[in-house]
Design an enzyme around this catalytic site. Structure first.
Site, PDB file in Angstrom:
ATOM      1  N   SER A  68      37.788  46.593  42.610  1.00 16.61           N
ATOM      2  CA  SER A  68      37.859  45.581  41.782  1.00 16.61           C
ATOM      3  C   SER A  68      36.458  44.244  41.397  1.00 16.61           C
ATOM      4  O   SER A  68      35.532  44.058  41.530  1.00 16.61           O
ATOM      5  CB  SER A  68      40.023  45.011  41.593  1.00 16.61           C
ATOM      6  N   GLU A 116      50.357  39.090  35.845  1.00 11.19           N
ATOM      7  CA  GLU A 116      49.998  37.690  37.334  1.00 11.19           C
ATOM      8  C   GLU A 116      49.259  36.514  37.093  1.00 11.19           C
ATOM      9  O   GLU A 116      48.101  36.701  36.889  1.00 11.19           O
ATOM     10  CB  GLU A 116      49.827  38.733  37.924  1.00 11.19           C
ATOM     11  N   ARG A 141      41.470  48.771  50.978  1.00 10.24           N
ATOM     12  CA  ARG A 141      40.523  47.878  50.173  1.00 10.24           C
ATOM     13  C   ARG A 141      40.003  46.922  51.868  1.00 10.24           C
ATOM     14  O   ARG A 141      40.842  46.458  52.533  1.00 10.24           O
ATOM     15  CB  ARG A 141      40.586  46.518  49.755  1.00 10.24           C
ATOM     16  N   ASP A 181      35.665  46.047  37.591  1.00 10.02           N
ATOM     17  CA  ASP A 181      36.358  47.290  37.109  1.00 10.02           C
ATOM     18  C   ASP A 181      37.541  46.885  35.894  1.00 10.02           C
ATOM     19  O   ASP A 181      37.781  47.786  35.822  1.00 10.02           O
ATOM     20  CB  ASP A 181      37.381  47.709  38.632  1.00 10.02           C
ATOM     21  N   LYS A 223      47.777  46.482  35.454  1.00  7.50           N
ATOM     22  CA  LYS A 223      47.063  45.377  34.196  1.00  7.50           C
ATOM     23  C   LYS A 223      45.492  45.999  33.625  1.00  7.50           C
ATOM     24  O   LYS A 223      45.129  46.491  34.178  1.00  7.50           O
ATOM     25  CB  LYS A 223      46.094  44.363  34.937  1.00  7.50           C
ATOM     26  N   ASP A 246      39.535  45.248  35.045  1.00  6.64           N
ATOM     27  CA  ASP A 246      41.435  45.246  34.330  1.00  6.64           C
ATOM     28  C   ASP A 246      41.625  43.315  34.500  1.00  6.64           C
ATOM     29  O   ASP A 246      42.557  43.060  34.757  1.00  6.64           O
ATOM     30  CB  ASP A 246      41.882  46.059  35.979  1.00  6.64           C
ATOM     31  N   ARG A 247      40.274  42.684  34.895  1.00  6.03           N
ATOM     32  CA  ARG A 247      41.494  40.969  34.793  1.00  6.03           C
ATOM     33  C   ARG A 247      40.475  40.676  33.944  1.00  6.03           C
ATOM     34  O   ARG A 247      39.267  41.354  33.580  1.00  6.03           O
ATOM     35  CB  ARG A 247      41.498  40.592  35.942  1.00  6.03           C
ATOM     36  N   SER A 294      46.961  36.153  38.838  1.00  7.28           N
ATOM     37  CA  SER A 294      45.270  35.694  39.104  1.00  7.28           C
ATOM     38  C   SER A 294      44.656  36.864  37.976  1.00  7.28           C
ATOM     39  O   SER A 294      44.350  37.769  38.242  1.00  7.28           O
ATOM     40  CB  SER A 294      45.423  36.892  40.851  1.00  7.28           C
TER      41      SER A 294
END
Length: 612
Positions: A164, A424, A62, A324, A438, A326-327, A426
């Site tokens: 992300s 997690e 990244r 993206d 995730k 995933d969170r 975050s």
């Protein structure tokens, strides 16, 4: 067109790097960036871009987009994919028949001629140029779709082009192994070694982004994977009849990313009416123009449009997936006024309770918890441990980063264990184990069902959170960070902590409270173990020290694997029945302030503190 550029900086390494870049790079925008930097004599900028390489962090490669071996661009993605190909050839005998999955988000940077879609096509072209089948999604997808597709299609690996929730300038290259989990050691280091062995693009075809449109080895898995994912998602739905008649309304923001249509479909699978989208944020926008940063974890300040819309629509729950998807962030209308934005640890308490409660309800009496597991990263709340202690299921911790959780789920499933929830702090959650990463899409609709069920019992999410704390013990936590753009300063800070009270002597108190145990995962030291060795694997590539205090507070300092941040985490784990919340908060604040002021010394070290 060849550009004649000569640089004589007096630094042979830099001069060679510039020549190599201009010899290999065929993207006219990034070539022009280097030419411009040479012409203006910006040697420090050139060194920063060209005299180092990216390494795999907690979420793959990244970096900012733009010219340079230390940036995300056409050339570095081609190089990375060549290295991945070489490693897969060595490691997996059937790699060439199994192929790879490639997906991408909605990021882009016009001045670098760079977009996630273009980079994904170039990654695919590298594989296709070596006659490897590629399952390239035809449009942007949530990050969890790539690991899901790897397992579903039996692919050798997966690549997701995404950064992300990072700032708009960044992009990334996330690699999944054939088991569907992110690569971990030793694969990451071996892939980097393979990248460095073959830096020159091996064929003109590597630069041909249209190769994916004419090569028969390329397939588009979108329809199949989306259908399979949504079908399997139904296994997490326990109250479809209740959902279809739920009076609750939900607002959803996709933060200018990929999540909108996928969350809408997930709600349909569970029998809900679709959530109300935030119109300014539902369509892709690589500039993330309506938010100051595209990270819903930052809380109320970045959820403003969602909360305004929810007030207008009388919707008591806001769901926000990051770009993206995933969170997941969640906010709930408070009884009085204002909104409660849940932390990742608070949401995990709710989701952990809900997944266990729902699993138990679906089992014949008495439910056998012997094969049931929940997982969390070590910097996350210990609330699942408290649930496990009372309810009889198993709980395990991993190192920070979902790659460790994904790989552990894979190992447990091989021996017949069932992991029903992982997280997690975050705001990364995984309900069930259909994906080994995730997943904000599934988490969003599971939260919606939980909220609807609780509403039918005249409870809010926040009321149920306090019920959980009353039953299993209050777990109050604080998580924040400081920004440090100077790696030597970070090294100095952690070096000082390791020699705080003399050579090789860690601090003995924090905020006036005795420290009873210290675990330093960077060095492999753990004072609580008989052999003084950390049970968690040693991780020399990042800094992480955890302090256990006499009053029950657990505090951790660690460097981020994706951004120039030092993160700090504190949690008060109180025994059940110890419910003087204001006193617990007071003690936690005292320790947190000392952790920041005495150990990190922000003013002395020129650290930028987080302000929301």
């Amino acid at each position: 067109m060849e550009l004649e550029v000569s640089l004589s900086s007096g630094d042979p390494q830099l001069d060679e790097a510039v020549q190599q870049w201009l010899t290999w790079d065929q993207n006219r925008w990034t070539r022009a960036q280097v030419v411009s930097l040479v012409a203006s004599g910006r040697l420090d900028d050139l060194r920063s871009r060209l005299c180092g390489r990216m390494s795999f962090g907690t979420a793959g490669l990244r970096a900012p987009m733009g010219a340079g071996f230390n940036r995300i661009n056409d050339l570095t993605v081609i190089q990375s994919t060549q290295g991945l190909y070489s490693y897969l050839c060595r490691y997996l005998g059937d790699f060439s028949s199994r192929g790879v999955v490639v997906g991408f988000d909605t990021r882009g940077q016009e001045e670098s001629g760079c977009s996630s879609q273009r980079l994904a096509k170039l990654a695919a072209a590298v594989m296709l140029s070596r006659n490897v089948p590629v399952h390239l999604f035809s449009t942007f997808v949530p990050t969890p779709y790539v690991p899901y597709a790897v397992r579903r299609l039996g692919a050798a690996a997966g690549v997701m082009i995404t950064a992300s929730h990072n700032p708009k300038e960044d992009n990334g290259y996330k690699v999944y192994w054939c088991n569907g989990a992110q690569i971990a050691s030793p694969h990451d280091k071996e892939i980097l070694r393979c990248i460095e062995e073959q830096l020159e693009p091996w064929s003109p075809l590597c630069w041909d982004e249209e190769l994916v449109d004419r090569c028969t080895l390329r397939t588009d898995p979108l329809t199949q994977i989306n259908s399979c994912y949504m079908d399997e998602l139904g296994s997490l739905c326990f109250h479809r009849d209740l959902n279809s008649s739920s009076p609750l309304k939900f607002v959803h923001s996709s933060f200018h990313g990929v999540g909108h249509s996928f969350v809408q479909q997930a709600f349909q699978v569970f029998g809900f009416a679709p959530p109300i989208p935030v119109p300014e944020q539902k369509d892709p926008d690589p500039d993330f123009s309506s938010v100051r940063c595209p990270n819903p974890e930052e809380g109320e300040s970045v959820l403003e449009l969602s909360l305004v819309l929810a007030e207008q629509e009388n919707a008591p729950i806001v769901l926000a997936t990051d770009p993206d998807a995933d969170r997941l962030a969640v906010a709930e209308k408070s009884d009085g006024c204002g909104w409660k934005v849940f932390t990742g640890n608070e949401l995990a308490a709710l989701l952990g309770w809900w997944m266990f409660f729902s699993w138990k309800e679906s089992q014949p009496e008495p439910a056998n918890t012997q094969n049931v597991y929940m997982l969390a990263t070590t910097v996350s709340s210990k609330i699942l441990q408290a649930l496990a202690r009372v309810e009889g299921f198993h709980f395990e911790e991993t190192l920070p980063g979902f790659k460790w959780i994904g790989n552990r789920i894979h190992e447990l499933s091989k021996s017949g264990k069932k992991v029903i929830f992982s997280f997690e702090e975050s705001i990364g959650f995984l309900c069930g184990s259909m994906v080994l990463d995730k997943d904000g899409v599934s988490a969003a609709v599971v939260v919606a069902e939980m909220a609807s069920y609780l509403h039918s019992r005249h409870l809010s999410l926040n009321q149920q959170l306090h019920n959980i704390y009353k039953t299993y013990g209050y777990h109050l936590s604080k998580t924040s960070y400081v920004i440090c753009n100077d790696p030597p300063t970070v090294k100095k800070i952690f070096g000082r902590i390791r020699n705080f009270d003399g050579q090789g002597s860690y601090p003995k108190t924090c905020g006036g409270v005795s420290i009873i145990h210290i675990r330093d995962v960077t060095t492999g030291y753990d004072s609580s173990q008989p052999d003084l060795k950390s049970v968690l694997p040693m991780s020399k590539s990042s800094q992480m020290i955890t302090f256990t205090l006499q009053n029950g507070v657990v505090a951790t300092l660690r460097t981020s694997g994706t951004e120039p941040k030092v993160k700090y985490y504190t949690e008060f784990c109180a025994a059940p029945g110890k419910s003087d919340q204001s006193r617990l908060e007071e003690e936690l604040c005292k320790v947190t302030s000392a952790l920041l002021d005495d150990f990190l010394e922000p003013e002395k070290n020129n650290l930028i503190c987080r302000f929301i």
